[in-house]
Design a protein around this motif. Structure first.
Motif, PDB file in Angstrom:
ATOM      1  N   ASP A 284     -84.114 -75.176 110.138  1.00  0.00           N
ATOM      2  CA  ASP A 284     -83.578 -73.988 109.489  1.00  0.00           C
ATOM      3  C   ASP A 284     -84.213 -73.797 108.110  1.00  0.00           C
ATOM      4  OD1 ASP A 284     -81.958 -73.838 111.673  1.00  0.00           O
ATOM      5  OD2 ASP A 284     -80.111 -74.415 110.638  1.00  0.00           O
ATOM      6  N   PRO A 285     -84.548 -72.570 107.741  1.00  0.00           N
ATOM      7  CA  PRO A 285     -85.066 -72.308 106.392  1.00  0.00           C
ATOM      8  C   PRO A 285     -84.043 -72.719 105.338  1.00  0.00           C
ATOM      9  CG  PRO A 285     -85.397 -70.403 107.832  1.00  0.00           C
ATOM     10  CD  PRO A 285     -84.497 -71.349 108.566  1.00  0.00           C
ATOM     11  N   ILE A 286     -84.532 -73.112 104.179  1.00  0.00           N
ATOM     12  CA  ILE A 286     -83.652 -73.579 103.108  1.00  0.00           C
ATOM     13  C   ILE A 286     -82.622 -72.513 102.708  1.00  0.00           C
ATOM     14  CG2 ILE A 286     -83.539 -74.556 100.780  1.00  0.00           C
ATOM     15  CD1 ILE A 286     -84.831 -76.362 102.968  1.00  0.00           C
ATOM     16  N   PRO A 287     -82.982 -71.211 102.629  1.00  0.00           N
ATOM     17  CA  PRO A 287     -81.950 -70.215 102.307  1.00  0.00           C
ATOM     18  C   PRO A 287     -80.812 -70.190 103.323  1.00  0.00           C
ATOM     19  CG  PRO A 287     -84.137 -69.285 101.964  1.00  0.00           C
ATOM     20  CD  PRO A 287     -84.341 -70.608 102.639  1.00  0.00           C
ATOM     21  N   GLU A 288     -81.115 -70.406 104.606  1.00  0.00           N
ATOM     22  CA  GLU A 288     -80.062 -70.434 105.625  1.00  0.00           C
ATOM     23  C   GLU A 288     -79.170 -71.656 105.455  1.00  0.00           C
ATOM     24  OE1 GLU A 288     -81.420 -69.951 109.628  1.00  0.00           O
ATOM     25  OE2 GLU A 288     -82.589 -68.157 109.163  1.00  0.00           O
ATOM     26  N   ILE A 289     -79.778 -72.774 105.068  1.00  0.00           N
ATOM     27  CA  ILE A 289     -78.981 -73.980 104.820  1.00  0.00           C
ATOM     28  C   ILE A 289     -78.059 -73.758 103.633  1.00  0.00           C
ATOM     29  CG2 ILE A 289     -79.113 -76.403 104.113  1.00  0.00           C
ATOM     30  CD1 ILE A 289     -81.713 -76.609 105.741  1.00  0.00           C
ATOM     31  N   ALA A 290     -78.581 -73.124 102.582  1.00  0.00           N
ATOM     32  CA  ALA A 290     -77.749 -72.822 101.413  1.00  0.00           C
ATOM     33  C   ALA A 290     -76.541 -71.979 101.822  1.00  0.00           C
ATOM     34  CB  ALA A 290     -78.573 -72.107 100.353  1.00  0.00           C
ATOM     35  N   ALA A 308     -78.183 -85.082  93.616  1.00  0.00           N
ATOM     36  CA  ALA A 308     -77.630 -86.042  94.576  1.00  0.00           C
ATOM     37  C   ALA A 308     -78.679 -86.981  95.132  1.00  0.00           C
ATOM     38  CB  ALA A 308     -76.947 -85.289  95.721  1.00  0.00           C
ATOM     39  N   PHE A 309     -79.898 -86.460  95.421  1.00  0.00           N
ATOM     40  CA  PHE A 309     -80.881 -87.238  96.169  1.00  0.00           C
ATOM     41  C   PHE A 309     -82.201 -87.463  95.439  1.00  0.00           C
ATOM     42  CE2 PHE A 309     -78.342 -84.804  99.366  1.00  0.00           C
ATOM     43  CZ  PHE A 309     -77.584 -85.876  99.816  1.00  0.00           C
ATOM     44  N   GLY A 310     -82.352 -86.874  94.261  1.00  0.00           N
ATOM     45  CA  GLY A 310     -83.536 -87.127  93.466  1.00  0.00           C
ATOM     46  C   GLY A 310     -84.734 -86.260  93.789  1.00  0.00           C
ATOM     47  N   LEU A 311     -84.590 -85.320  94.711  1.00  0.00           N
ATOM     48  CA  LEU A 311     -85.667 -84.395  95.049  1.00  0.00           C
ATOM     49  C   LEU A 311     -85.070 -83.151  95.669  1.00  0.00           C
ATOM     50  CD1 LEU A 311     -87.545 -86.005  98.114  1.00  0.00           C
ATOM     51  CD2 LEU A 311     -85.208 -86.443  97.484  1.00  0.00           C
ATOM     52  N   SER A 312     -85.867 -82.098  95.754  1.00  0.00           N
ATOM     53  CA  SER A 312     -85.355 -80.837  96.280  1.00  0.00           C
ATOM     54  C   SER A 312     -85.268 -80.894  97.799  1.00  0.00           C
ATOM     55  CB  SER A 312     -86.287 -79.693  95.866  1.00  0.00           C
ATOM     56  OG  SER A 312     -87.498 -79.771  96.604  1.00  0.00           O
ATOM     57  N   PRO A 313     -84.549 -79.957  98.431  1.00  0.00           N
ATOM     58  CA  PRO A 313     -84.496 -79.932  99.891  1.00  0.00           C
ATOM     59  C   PRO A 313     -85.880 -79.837 100.539  1.00  0.00           C
ATOM     60  CG  PRO A 313     -82.812 -78.493  98.985  1.00  0.00           C
ATOM     61  CD  PRO A 313     -83.654 -78.935  97.832  1.00  0.00           C
ATOM     62  N   GLU A 315     -88.785 -80.804  99.260  1.00  0.00           N
ATOM     63  CA  GLU A 315     -89.482 -82.071  99.061  1.00  0.00           C
ATOM     64  C   GLU A 315     -88.943 -83.139  99.993  1.00  0.00           C
ATOM     65  OE1 GLU A 315     -90.388 -81.480  94.257  1.00  0.00           O
ATOM     66  OE2 GLU A 315     -88.571 -82.509  94.950  1.00  0.00           O
ATOM     67  N   ASP A 316     -87.630 -83.132 100.190  1.00  0.00           N
ATOM     68  CA  ASP A 316     -87.012 -84.120 101.084  1.00  0.00           C
ATOM     69  C   ASP A 316     -87.485 -83.907 102.516  1.00  0.00           C
ATOM     70  OD1 ASP A 316     -85.433 -86.289 101.676  1.00  0.00           O
ATOM     71  OD2 ASP A 316     -83.547 -85.185 101.689  1.00  0.00           O
ATOM     72  N   ARG A 317     -87.570 -82.656 102.938  1.00  0.00           N
ATOM     73  CA  ARG A 317     -88.024 -82.368 104.301  1.00  0.00           C
ATOM     74  C   ARG A 317     -89.473 -82.805 104.491  1.00  0.00           C
ATOM     75  NH1 ARG A 317     -86.500 -76.663 106.820  1.00  0.00           N
ATOM     76  NH2 ARG A 317     -84.646 -77.847 107.467  1.00  0.00           N
ATOM     77  N   ARG A 322     -93.165 -87.045 106.997  1.00  0.00           N
ATOM     78  CA  ARG A 322     -94.219 -88.055 106.970  1.00  0.00           C
ATOM     79  C   ARG A 322     -93.861 -89.278 107.789  1.00  0.00           C
ATOM     80  NH1 ARG A 322     -94.650 -86.637 101.377  1.00  0.00           N
ATOM     81  NH2 ARG A 322     -93.472 -88.491 100.747  1.00  0.00           N
ATOM     82  N   PHE A 323     -92.568 -89.444 108.086  1.00  0.00           N
ATOM     83  CA  PHE A 323     -92.124 -90.602 108.864  1.00  0.00           C
ATOM     84  C   PHE A 323     -91.931 -90.271 110.343  1.00  0.00           C
ATOM     85  CE2 PHE A 323     -90.859 -91.698 104.555  1.00  0.00           C
ATOM     86  CZ  PHE A 323     -91.299 -93.002 104.471  1.00  0.00           C
ATOM     87  N   ARG A 324     -92.321 -89.091 110.734  1.00  0.00           N
ATOM     88  CA  ARG A 324     -92.139 -88.725 112.138  1.00  0.00           C
ATOM     89  C   ARG A 324     -93.031 -89.571 113.029  1.00  0.00           C
ATOM     90  NH1 ARG A 324     -89.318 -83.878 112.849  1.00  0.00           N
ATOM     91  NH2 ARG A 324     -88.888 -82.840 110.881  1.00  0.00           N
ATOM     92  N   VAL A 325     -92.404 -90.045 114.110  1.00  0.00           N
ATOM     93  CA  VAL A 325     -93.165 -90.836 115.084  1.00  0.00           C
ATOM     94  C   VAL A 325     -94.121 -89.928 115.838  1.00  0.00           C
ATOM     95  CG1 VAL A 325     -92.980 -92.307 117.129  1.00  0.00           C
ATOM     96  CG2 VAL A 325     -91.266 -92.467 115.326  1.00  0.00           C
ATOM     97  N   GLU A 326     -93.593 -88.788 116.291  1.00  0.00           N
ATOM     98  CA  GLU A 326     -94.416 -87.759 116.895  1.00  0.00           C
ATOM     99  C   GLU A 326     -93.857 -86.427 116.423  1.00  0.00           C
ATOM    100  OE1 GLU A 326     -95.984 -89.963 120.934  1.00  0.00           O
ATOM    101  OE2 GLU A 326     -95.183 -87.948 121.041  1.00  0.00           O
ATOM    102  N   ASP A 327     -94.328 -85.361 116.994  1.00  0.00           N
ATOM    103  CA  ASP A 327     -93.995 -84.027 116.473  1.00  0.00           C
ATOM    104  C   ASP A 327     -92.515 -83.779 116.373  1.00  0.00           C
ATOM    105  OD1 ASP A 327     -95.161 -80.683 117.232  1.00  0.00           O
ATOM    106  OD2 ASP A 327     -95.161 -81.809 115.373  1.00  0.00           O
TER     107      ASP A 327
END
Length: 334
Positions: A284-290, A308-313, A315-317, A322-327
């Motif tokens: 979902d786009p960040i505006p929809e999550i907001a 809360a998490f030290g980075l923006s939504p 940046e977190d995504r 980067r940790f995805r095993v596959e797509d």
């Protein structure tokens, strides 16, 4: 008790599935066979095309069969991360619907409920959803009856929230097939203290607690329940006070004493956890999550998320990707 027909169980694995959910259901079934002295249950690993599948821990599993070869299976459980899916959704979903029409019992464990619901085989049925996927599930499937119960049985559909719930589900299968004595002995083998059933709700971590191990006081627990039901439509502390029959000042004092946080900060932390589920487990786009968690714009979400998490939504995504095993198989999964 001699069983004239063994129950054949298939585990449909997707990249990124949690190993614990697989072992938590296979091991008690294996123990039940040993205790009963007969093969009451057998199982096989299934993948979409019979290909090798990698778990969330990046460990590979060879499939015993592909999805088109599951006609003999009595129960098929889906194990996956929330965003995992078929390479060919039309064919994969069609295969699951065909199995459903032919009477195969279908189930999903933890994130496996996502591809199960996407296949269209859970329409009108309740689903057990792990608390850490709750916001993402409700965002994708707002029409579904998502429940916090550890296990939900609905005729020939079984869903379970996580590895411990999968163990409970296995105990129920064993009890139904071999009786309560063997189910109890299996539980004792693994020092599993009790077999939880329908209606038992998941344990959900508090935002912050004193660490004493005690439950939240009734007033705080009731307020948290109201907060949890109002993530997308923010509720004021005054409204919570009115619904609990106390003053806002009493709620302030109760929260400070029990959690070390003000009720508004506790509520914000709950909303940020819901936002992070959608950041990590949806596209979902960040505006929809907001908007989904009650913000009229992205700016306050970004401010509170970063606090809360030290980075923006965003940046977190990117970090999670980067940790995805596959797509379509992100970490972590439970």
């Amino acid at each position: 008790m001699l069983i004239d027909k063994k129950i054949e169980i298939g585990f449909l694995l997707f990249d990124g599935f949690p190993i614990a959910c697989l072992t938590s259901i296979v091991e008690p079934l294996r123990a039940a066979n040993e205790i009963a002295g007969q093969e009451a249950f057998c199982w096989s690993l299934v993948s979409e095309l019979g290909q090798k599948v990698k778990s969330s821990a990046n460990i590979g599993f060879e499939a015993d069969r592909d999805l088109s070869d599951c006609q003999s299976i009595d129960i098929l459980f889906l194990l996956s991360s929330p965003v995992a899916g078929f390479g060919d959704p039309k064919q994969g979903h069609g295969a699951l619907r065909m199995l459903a029409r032919h009477g195969t019992t279908l189930g999903g464990i933890s994130g496996g409920v996502f591809p199960l619901v996407r296949a269209g085989v859970m329409t009108g049925r309740p689903v057990s959803v792990h608390w850490c996927y709750e916001a993402a599930f409700e965002a994708e499937f707002p029409e579904m009856d998502a429940r916090r119960e550890v296990i939900v049985f609905d005729t020939n559909r079984y869903t379970a929230a996580g590895a411990a719930a999968a163990f409970d589900l296995a105990l129920h299968l064993i009890e139904d097939r071999l009786g309560s004595d063997i189910a109890h002995e299996v539980a004792c083998w693994f020092q599993h203290p009790m077999m939880r059933g329908e209606g038992v709700r998941q344990q959900v971590p508090n935002v912050r607690h004193s660490g004493s191990g005690e439950k939240l006081p009734p007033l705080v627990a009731k307020s948290v329940e109201l907060f949890a039901g109002s993530v997308g439509q923010p509720i004021s502390i005054a409204e919570v006070a009115q619904q609990t029959g106390v003053t806002p000042r009493q709620i302030e004092r109760a929260f400070k004493q029990a959690t070390g946080l003000s009720p508004s900060h506790y509520y914000r932390a709950m909303r940020m956890k819901a936002a992070r589920q959608m950041v990590v487990y949806t596209k979902d786009p960040i505006p929809e999550i907001a908007a989904a968690i009650g913000y009229s714009s992205v700016a306050p979400l970004v401010t509170h998320y970063r606090a809360a998490f030290g980075l923006s939504p965003s940046e977190d995504r990117r970090r999670i990707n980067r940790f995805r095993v596959e797509d379509n198989a992100p970490l972590p999964s439970v």
